[in-house]
Design a protein around this motif. Structure first.
Motif, PDB file in Angstrom:
ATOM      1  N   LYS A  15       0.825  -1.217   0.000  1.00  0.00           N
ATOM      2  CA  LYS A  15       0.000   0.000   0.000  1.00  0.00           C
ATOM      3  C   LYS A  15       0.855   1.262   0.000  1.00  0.00           C
ATOM      4  CE  LYS A  15      -4.127  -1.650  -0.298  1.00  0.00           C
ATOM      5  NZ  LYS A  15      -3.803  -3.071  -0.459  1.00  0.00           N
ATOM      6  N   HIS A  55       1.488  -1.739  -7.614  1.00  0.00           N
ATOM      7  CA  HIS A  55       2.089  -1.246  -6.367  1.00  0.00           C
ATOM      8  C   HIS A  55       3.591  -1.541  -6.377  1.00  0.00           C
ATOM      9  CE1 HIS A  55       0.969  -5.375  -5.442  1.00  0.00           C
ATOM     10  NE2 HIS A  55      -0.307  -5.058  -5.302  1.00  0.00           N
ATOM     11  N   THR A 116      -7.051  -8.685  -5.330  1.00  0.00           N
ATOM     12  CA  THR A 116      -6.244  -9.080  -4.179  1.00  0.00           C
ATOM     13  C   THR A 116      -6.397 -10.582  -3.986  1.00  0.00           C
ATOM     14  OG1 THR A 116      -5.778  -8.606  -1.843  1.00  0.00           O
ATOM     15  CG2 THR A 116      -8.096  -8.689  -2.491  1.00  0.00           C
ATOM     16  N   HIS A 209      -4.099 -11.628   5.721  1.00  0.00           N
ATOM     17  CA  HIS A 209      -5.149 -11.001   4.922  1.00  0.00           C
ATOM     18  C   HIS A 209      -6.230 -10.440   5.844  1.00  0.00           C
ATOM     19  CE1 HIS A 209      -6.279 -10.258   0.702  1.00  0.00           C
ATOM     20  NE2 HIS A 209      -7.466 -10.026   1.229  1.00  0.00           N
ATOM     21  N   ASP A 210      -6.317  -9.126   5.857  1.00  0.00           N
ATOM     22  CA  ASP A 210      -7.327  -8.380   6.609  1.00  0.00           C
ATOM     23  C   ASP A 210      -7.214  -8.525   8.124  1.00  0.00           C
ATOM     24  OD1 ASP A 210      -8.404  -7.328   4.293  1.00  0.00           O
ATOM     25  OD2 ASP A 210      -9.905  -8.906   4.079  1.00  0.00           O
ATOM     26  N   ASN A 212      -6.130  -7.099  11.629  1.00  0.00           N
ATOM     27  CA  ASN A 212      -6.035  -5.710  12.062  1.00  0.00           C
ATOM     28  C   ASN A 212      -5.984  -5.629  13.579  1.00  0.00           C
ATOM     29  OD1 ASN A 212      -8.740  -5.912  13.005  1.00  0.00           O
ATOM     30  ND2 ASN A 212      -9.534  -5.301  11.000  1.00  0.00           N
ATOM     31  N   HIS A 232      -2.398  -3.700   4.612  1.00  0.00           N
ATOM     32  CA  HIS A 232      -3.478  -2.744   4.365  1.00  0.00           C
ATOM     33  C   HIS A 232      -3.913  -2.052   5.652  1.00  0.00           C
ATOM     34  CE1 HIS A 232      -6.972  -1.140   2.138  1.00  0.00           C
ATOM     35  NE2 HIS A 232      -7.611  -1.294   3.288  1.00  0.00           N
ATOM     36  N   THR A 235      -1.207   0.134   7.296  1.00  0.00           N
ATOM     37  CA  THR A 235      -1.006   1.400   6.587  1.00  0.00           C
ATOM     38  C   THR A 235      -2.105   2.395   6.931  1.00  0.00           C
ATOM     39  OG1 THR A 235       0.052   0.190   4.767  1.00  0.00           O
ATOM     40  CG2 THR A 235      -0.651   2.442   4.315  1.00  0.00           C
TER      41      THR A 235
END
Length: 256
Positions: A15, A55, A116, A209-210, A212, A232, A235
């Protein structure tokens, strides 16, 4: 179930590169941000180069590889579609891996036009083609991880093919956690079973993946989690709290 003693944090820089690519020039500088992540406590850096270079660009891969060499103990992970061929000035995925020989290569069943990563390998279909690639990467001293769904049979096949690790695709977990889905406990048990199976057969366990700040601590309940790759969400959090603090906050969860 107790938490793992420590889970390595590998920061995915895609990102940062995506923001840079929205304007001419080299701002933000991906390598400089990679160094910031390392100095803030990250255990490694991850990139996912794609042929369209939306990217990460090939130059980033080479320069980040050199950066990591300056920090003993920090790992470089290149993930992506092993069948992505040369296109324009993209030299091909495996050529990049051969050139820089990262600590780890995570093979992902992406197509070139995929937004993705959104599913793991079906090794009943892909295994025969993957096995010689795994041997090829082992021959140049690269640890191989396969991007997988939490399916115990598929994980056993990954071990049979010679993979060193699997990376569990955690997108469905993150979505169910966010929405407090009725089937969350059943889904999470599938990840637990996958982790237990990985331990049983002696294959290392990564995840990504995802993940957080809200869902990572709960996911760390799976046993034997060696590494998470997060880009992701980290960032996005860095916009609010600054990159060093964001890395430190994720690292704290990984070490708790």
């Amino acid at each position: 179930m107790s938490f793992s003693n420590k889970t390595a944090l590998s920061v995915n820089l895609n990102k940062i590169a995506l923001i840079r690519n929205s304007r001419p020039g080299n701002y933000p500088d991906v390598v400089a941000h990679g160094e910031t992540c390392i100095r803030a406590g990250a255990d490694g850096l991850t990139v996912h180069p794609r042929p369209d270079q939306r990217h990460i660009r090939p130059r980033d891969v080479y320069e980040l590889s050199e950066l990591v060499k300056s920090f003993p103990g920090i790992e470089f992970n290149i993930e992506g579609n092993p069948y992505a061929e040369a296109m324009g000035d993209f030299p091909g995925f495996l050529k990049l891996v051969h050139d820089v020989r990262p600590h780890q290569c995570t093979l992902v069943p992406d197509s070139n036009d995929q937004l993705t990563s959104d599913h793991g390998f079906n090794l009943h279909l892909a295994g025969k083609k993957l096995q010689p690639l795994i041997r090829e990467l082992h021959d140049i001293g690269v640890r191989v991880s396969l991007f997988m769904d939490p399916d115990t049979e598929q994980i056993s096949l990954a071990k049979e093919l010679g993979a060193d690790r699997i990376e569990l695709y955690t997108g469905p977990y993150a979505e169910a956690y966010k929405n407090n889905d009725d089937n969350f406990n059943t889904l999470f048990q599938a990840y637990m079973s996958a982790a237990i199976q990985a331990q049983k057969i002696g294959i290392g366990l990564n995840a990504g993946h995802d993940l957080n700040l809200e869902n990572l601590a709960h996911f760390r309940k799976v046993p034997g989690l060696l590494e998470v790759s997060i880009g992701h969400a980290l960032t996005v959090d860095a916009i609010a709290m600054g990159l060093p603090k964001a890395v430190h906050t994720y690292k704290t969860i990984c070490s708790s």
